[in-house]
Structures are given as C-alpha cells and as structure tokens.
Design a protein around this motif. Structure first.
Motif, PDB file in Angstrom:
ATOM      1  N   MET A   1       0.846  -1.303  -0.022  1.00  0.00           N
ATOM      2  CA  MET A   1      -0.108  -0.044   0.174  1.00  0.00           C
ATOM      3  C   MET A   1       0.876   1.020   0.060  1.00  0.00           C
ATOM      4  N   ASP A   2       0.554   2.276  -0.938  1.00  0.00           N
ATOM      5  CA  ASP A   2       1.363   3.465  -1.033  1.00  0.00           C
ATOM      6  C   ASP A   2       0.987   4.391   0.318  1.00  0.00           C
ATOM      7  N   HIS A   3       1.796   4.413   1.156  1.00  0.00           N
ATOM      8  CA  HIS A   3       1.405   5.409   2.247  1.00  0.00           C
ATOM      9  C   HIS A   3       0.917   6.888   2.027  1.00  0.00           C
ATOM     10  N   SER A   4       1.414   7.324   0.809  1.00  0.00           N
ATOM     11  CA  SER A   4       1.320   8.811   0.224  1.00  0.00           C
ATOM     12  C   SER A   4      -0.118   8.794  -0.085  1.00  0.00           C
ATOM     13  N   GLU A   5      -0.946   7.646  -0.537  1.00  0.00           N
ATOM     14  CA  GLU A   5      -2.484   7.763  -0.794  1.00  0.00           C
ATOM     15  C   GLU A   5      -3.347   8.060   0.397  1.00  0.00           C
ATOM     16  N   PRO A   6      -4.376   8.829   0.125  1.00  0.00           N
ATOM     17  CA  PRO A   6      -5.133   9.231   1.472  1.00  0.00           C
ATOM     18  C   PRO A   6      -5.973   8.005   1.935  1.00  0.00           C
ATOM     19  N   LEU A   7      -5.935   7.837   3.095  1.00  0.00           N
ATOM     20  CA  LEU A   7      -6.733   6.807   3.534  1.00  0.00           C
ATOM     21  C   LEU A   7      -8.246   6.730   3.247  1.00  0.00           C
ATOM     22  N   LEU A   8      -8.815   5.640   2.706  1.00  0.00           N
ATOM     23  CA  LEU A   8     -10.362   5.456   2.535  1.00  0.00           C
ATOM     24  C   LEU A   8     -11.002   5.487   4.127  1.00  0.00           C
ATOM     25  N   GLU A   9     -12.216   5.566   3.888  1.00  0.00           N
ATOM     26  CA  GLU A   9     -13.360   5.475   4.995  1.00  0.00           C
ATOM     27  C   GLU A   9     -14.539   4.625   4.463  1.00  0.00           C
ATOM     28  N   THR A  10     -14.838   3.854   5.528  1.00  0.00           N
ATOM     29  CA  THR A  10     -16.094   3.056   5.342  1.00  0.00           C
ATOM     30  C   THR A  10     -17.447   3.924   5.368  1.00  0.00           C
ATOM     31  N   PRO A  11     -18.657   3.554   5.046  1.00  0.00           N
ATOM     32  CA  PRO A  11     -19.857   4.191   5.107  1.00  0.00           C
ATOM     33  C   PRO A  11     -20.143   4.617   6.853  1.00  0.00           C
ATOM     34  N   ARG A  22     -11.082   5.032  18.500  1.00  0.00           N
ATOM     35  CA  ARG A  22      -9.544   4.987  18.416  1.00  0.00           C
ATOM     36  C   ARG A  22      -9.460   4.493  16.689  1.00  0.00           C
ATOM     37  N   MET A  23      -9.109   5.592  15.800  1.00  0.00           N
ATOM     38  CA  MET A  23      -9.006   5.059  14.319  1.00  0.00           C
ATOM     39  C   MET A  23      -7.488   4.969  14.294  1.00  0.00           C
ATOM     40  N   VAL A  24      -7.062   3.952  13.175  1.00  0.00           N
ATOM     41  CA  VAL A  24      -6.027   3.556  12.776  1.00  0.00           C
ATOM     42  C   VAL A  24      -6.075   3.045  11.334  1.00  0.00           C
ATOM     43  N   PRO A  25      -4.726   3.490  10.842  1.00  0.00           N
ATOM     44  CA  PRO A  25      -4.968   2.933   9.333  1.00  0.00           C
ATOM     45  C   PRO A  25      -4.692   1.388   9.395  1.00  0.00           C
ATOM     46  N   PHE A  26      -5.529   0.847   8.276  1.00  0.00           N
ATOM     47  CA  PHE A  26      -5.688  -0.423   8.229  1.00  0.00           C
ATOM     48  C   PHE A  26      -6.022  -0.753   6.730  1.00  0.00           C
ATOM     49  N   ALA A  27      -5.334  -1.912   5.927  1.00  0.00           N
ATOM     50  CA  ALA A  27      -5.456  -1.931   4.783  1.00  0.00           C
ATOM     51  C   ALA A  27      -6.151  -0.818   3.585  1.00  0.00           C
ATOM     52  N   GLY A  28      -5.320   0.170   4.171  1.00  0.00           N
ATOM     53  CA  GLY A  28      -5.834   1.340   3.182  1.00  0.00           C
ATOM     54  C   GLY A  28      -6.800   2.146   3.660  1.00  0.00           C
ATOM     55  N   HIS A  57     -14.596  -2.664   4.923  1.00  0.00           N
ATOM     56  CA  HIS A  57     -13.196  -2.691   3.844  1.00  0.00           C
ATOM     57  C   HIS A  57     -12.968  -4.000   3.243  1.00  0.00           C
ATOM     58  N   MET A  58     -13.721  -4.936   3.623  1.00  0.00           N
ATOM     59  CA  MET A  58     -13.359  -6.363   2.681  1.00  0.00           C
ATOM     60  C   MET A  58     -13.982  -6.000   1.452  1.00  0.00           C
ATOM     61  N   GLY A  59     -13.258  -6.947   0.465  1.00  0.00           N
ATOM     62  CA  GLY A  59     -13.838  -6.698  -0.955  1.00  0.00           C
ATOM     63  C   GLY A  59     -14.821  -7.697  -1.147  1.00  0.00           C
ATOM     64  N   CYS A 129      -5.909  -7.446   0.172  1.00  0.00           N
ATOM     65  CA  CYS A 129      -5.596  -8.241  -1.043  1.00  0.00           C
ATOM     66  C   CYS A 129      -6.682  -7.852  -2.021  1.00  0.00           C
ATOM     67  N   LYS A 130      -7.769  -7.165  -1.829  1.00  0.00           N
ATOM     68  CA  LYS A 130      -8.781  -7.147  -2.766  1.00  0.00           C
ATOM     69  C   LYS A 130      -8.282  -6.764  -4.087  1.00  0.00           C
ATOM     70  N   THR A 131      -7.656  -5.720  -4.202  1.00  0.00           N
ATOM     71  CA  THR A 131      -7.139  -5.112  -5.450  1.00  0.00           C
ATOM     72  C   THR A 131      -6.359  -6.266  -6.471  1.00  0.00           C
ATOM     73  N   GLY A 132      -5.671  -6.851  -5.857  1.00  0.00           N
ATOM     74  CA  GLY A 132      -4.821  -7.887  -6.510  1.00  0.00           C
ATOM     75  C   GLY A 132      -5.490  -9.186  -6.667  1.00  0.00           C
ATOM     76  N   ASP A 133      -6.454  -9.538  -5.914  1.00  0.00           N
ATOM     77  CA  ASP A 133      -7.394 -10.686  -5.833  1.00  0.00           C
ATOM     78  C   ASP A 133      -8.353 -10.526  -7.336  1.00  0.00           C
ATOM     79  N   PHE A 134      -9.000  -9.557  -7.145  1.00  0.00           N
ATOM     80  CA  PHE A 134     -10.009  -9.310  -8.392  1.00  0.00           C
ATOM     81  C   PHE A 134      -9.222  -9.056  -9.776  1.00  0.00           C
ATOM     82  N   ALA A 135      -8.112  -8.433  -9.773  1.00  0.00           N
ATOM     83  CA  ALA A 135      -7.199  -8.554 -11.094  1.00  0.00           C
ATOM     84  C   ALA A 135      -6.723 -10.046 -11.341  1.00  0.00           C
TER      85      ALA A 135
END
Length: 381
Positions: A1-11, A22-28, A57-59, A129-135
């Motif tokens: 994961m490129d840590h320069s990318e902004p972190l995503l948020e779930t709904p 307490r929020m933490v970065p996890f899987a982007g 966050h799951m795919g 893994c979802k991006t790589g899995d789906f590809a």
C-alpha cells in the motif's frame, strides 16, 4: 500500500467517530481499533453477548456466468474447494492459489439461494488483498464469465451468543439459518444479504447492505441492549482464540493449505481430480505429509509471544510464531506458528524465544476456545 495515498473511509466512519473510537490505518482504510471501554472489555462482551463489527473494508464481488456449472468450474481453476457441488444458499471457505500452491488470499464464496441467480457466486476477499485478488481472478476467467466488483456495498458482522436473538427482532429469516447458510432477505424492510458466519468462533451473522443503508442497520443494532460496537483489536484476539488464520501472517504465498492445516477446506472430489494451481504439490502433501504444519501454542507465564518469535526444540530453531497475543478468555498467552510434523502433536513441549529469553510452550489443539457455531444436529443425534 502506498502510504502517500489518502486513507479511505467506510460508510460508518462518522458513526465510529461519534462513539469515540480510536481510528488507525488498516488495509488502506481508517478503521476503529477500539472504543473507549477498551479491547479486553470488547472481547469479553462478544464472548458473552453480541459484538458489532464494521468489516466494510472487505472486498465484495459477484462472479457471473451463463449457468452454475460454468461459473463454478471457472473458480475451481483458481481455488481448491468444490464449488460445483455447493448447494444454493450455502457458503464455503477456500483459498486463491499460486501456481506453486502458495496462498494468494483466503476468501468466502456463497451460491445465492434465488433461482434467478443461477450462474452467480458471491465472493468476499480480504481488504488488503482485494485489488490484487480481483485483478488475478478477472485475468484468468474463461469467455462468458465476468467479475463484477461491489464497492457500493458495506459489510457488518454481528457476533456472539446473543446475536441470533437480536437478529430475530429485525430479520427473522436470518435467525433461522444454520452455520454457513446464506439468504437474500430484509432487515427492517431494507434489502440485505445475510450469512450465518463470522471470524470470532462465536455464532453470528455477516450482513451485506448498500452503503447508504449501512448507518441505519448499525444504529438499529446498537440500540439493542445486547449489542456493543467492537474494534479491530478484539476482532484479532477473538479470531486467534478461535485458531483462525490471518492472511499475511499465518498464511501467505509461502504456505500451502496443507501446511496451514486447512485440509478440511479441500473437498474429496478436488483432492482426487486436482485441476487447481499447485494441485501436484497439495496432493503430494496430503499423501506424504507437509514439511511443516501450523500448530497452536500455550505459553507458560504471562508474557505473550508475537509474530516472528523463534520456536525452538532442544536449543535448535524449528519454526516461527505467525500470530500471538494474550487470550482474554483463557487468561494466558497463546500463539500459532509452524513446526515440523514430528513436533506438532498436542502436548509437545517447545520453547519460544521472547526478548532473548526461552519461554516454555506446549502444542495445543485448535481452536484454543471451543467454537459455538449454529450447526444443525446430525441425523439420529
């Protein structure tokens, strides 16, 4: 994961913040690791009542073909489970495999119950893994079978001994399911897809819903006295007590399903027929035994062994810990790791090196804490 990318948020990001998570970065993503009561309290609540997890966050994806046999065989070319004989309304666990039998990811597959969905399989893969899995899946599909990602859907998990009673108030058909069954239904009039499954070892449900409706379900469930929000910290300690693998730790490209003691996830037809990546290696390991195998470890004392700690026998290194921590239910440290088969029998004494000190450990049967899945009674029982 490129840590320069902004972190995503779930709904449910705003809902977590409102609860003081307490929020933490996890899987982007920005994900809640714990709420104000803390991980130990959340772990205990899930074991005794019902814990609510945001796993959006799951795919999620659909695999679609002209009929079930075509779609099932397309997936069987990538994973070792028997999807051809998966009944409508049932779910199955499997792994995407590399050509050498290493594990690309583990995932869940559901065959929808509705007759009009014949030819469709529902997939849920790990977030990291979802991006790589789906590809990977899309690149290996035959003509006529397509992968359709579902980023418009959130995923909630309600886990614990009181989960079924809670679901019965909002979604009665779900409460009638048994373990690894799944249905399309409604939750307070909102369309959902529900499976009776989870990642804690407890009875529970996973609920897939459109993103815009996720906060409504979250609020309705948290309004029930049995339910509290649970973060990633307790999710990890619960799954470790249940002896469940975490991808990237207990399983990865260097491990085969047989080394990981996931033999049960490869059905008889696939064992004999093969036809999946790494089949030769896996069939050989089934027949001859693997070079190493995943085991559970109970440590003496209170100090936990973390991932990467060396496992030794008679002073010689024989393996490494892949997951470890303190088990709140047992009041003791536990771990999982890989050792040679000759050292894998329950009761075998080993040493785990923690901060340079050898701690006595005993191989333990998995799961560490008995699972409480809602299984149907066997005929004649």
């Amino acid at each position: 994961m490129d840590h320069s990318e902004p972190l995503l948020e779930t709904p449910l990001f705003s809902a977590h913040r409102a609860l003081g998570a307490r929020m933490v970065p996890f899987a982007g993503y920005q994900m809640p690791v714990q709420y104000p009561n803390g991980i130990l309290a959340e772990h205990g609540w899930t074991r005794t009542h019902a814990g609510l997890f945001d796993v959006s966050h799951m795919g999620q994806a659909l695999l679609k073909g002209p009929d079930h046999a075509t779609t099932a065989r397309a997936l069987e070319a990538l994973a070792p489970a028997d999807f051809l004989n998966l009944a409508p309304g049932r779910q199955r666990y499997s792994q995407l495999l590399a050509e050498d039998g290493g594990i690309i990811d583990d995932f869940m597959v559901t065959r929808p119950l509705a007759p009009e969905a014949d030819g469709t399989l529902i997939l849920v893969v790990n977030a990291a893994c979802k991006t790589g899995d789906f590809a990977h899946i899309a690149a290996h599909l035959p003509e006529g079978v397509t992968l359709i990602e579902r980023p418009e859907r959130a995923l909630l998990a309600l886990q614990g001994p009181e989960a079924a009673a809670v679901m019965a108030r909002h979604c009665p058909p779900a409460a009638a399911l048994d373990f690894m069954a799944a249905i399309p239904t409604e939750f307070d009039g909102i369309p959902v897809e529900v499976s009776r499954s989870g990642y804690t070892g407890e009875d529970g449900f996973e609920i897939s819903v459109e993103n815009e409706s996720a906060p409504l379900l979250w609020a309705a469930l948290l309004a029930e006295p049995e339910v509290k929000a649970i973060g990633l910290g307790a999710r990890d300690s619960l799954r470790l007590e249940a002896g469940l693998c975490l991808y990237g730790h207990d399983i990865d490209l260097s491990t085969s399903p047989i080394e990981a003691a996931l033999n049960w996830s490869i059905q008889k037809r696939r064992r004999s027929e093969g036809g999946f990546p790494g089949a030769g290696r896996i069939q050989d390991e089934l027949a001859q035994g693997p070079a190493r195998v995943r085991v559970g470890l109970r440590l003496e004392g209170r100090a936990p062994a973390r991932e990467g700690a060396e496992i030794a026998s008679d002073g010689a290194m024989v393996g490494r810990v892949t997951s470890g921590g303190f088990a709140p239910t047992l009041g003791a440290p536990i771990a999982m790791g890989y050792v040679p088969p000759a050292l894998s029998a329950p009761g075998t004494r080993l040493d785990v090196l923690v901060r340079g000190k050898a701690l006595t450990a005993t191989v333990a049967s998995l799961p560490f804490v008995p699972t409480r899945y809602a299984r149907k009674p066997k005929a004649g029982a």
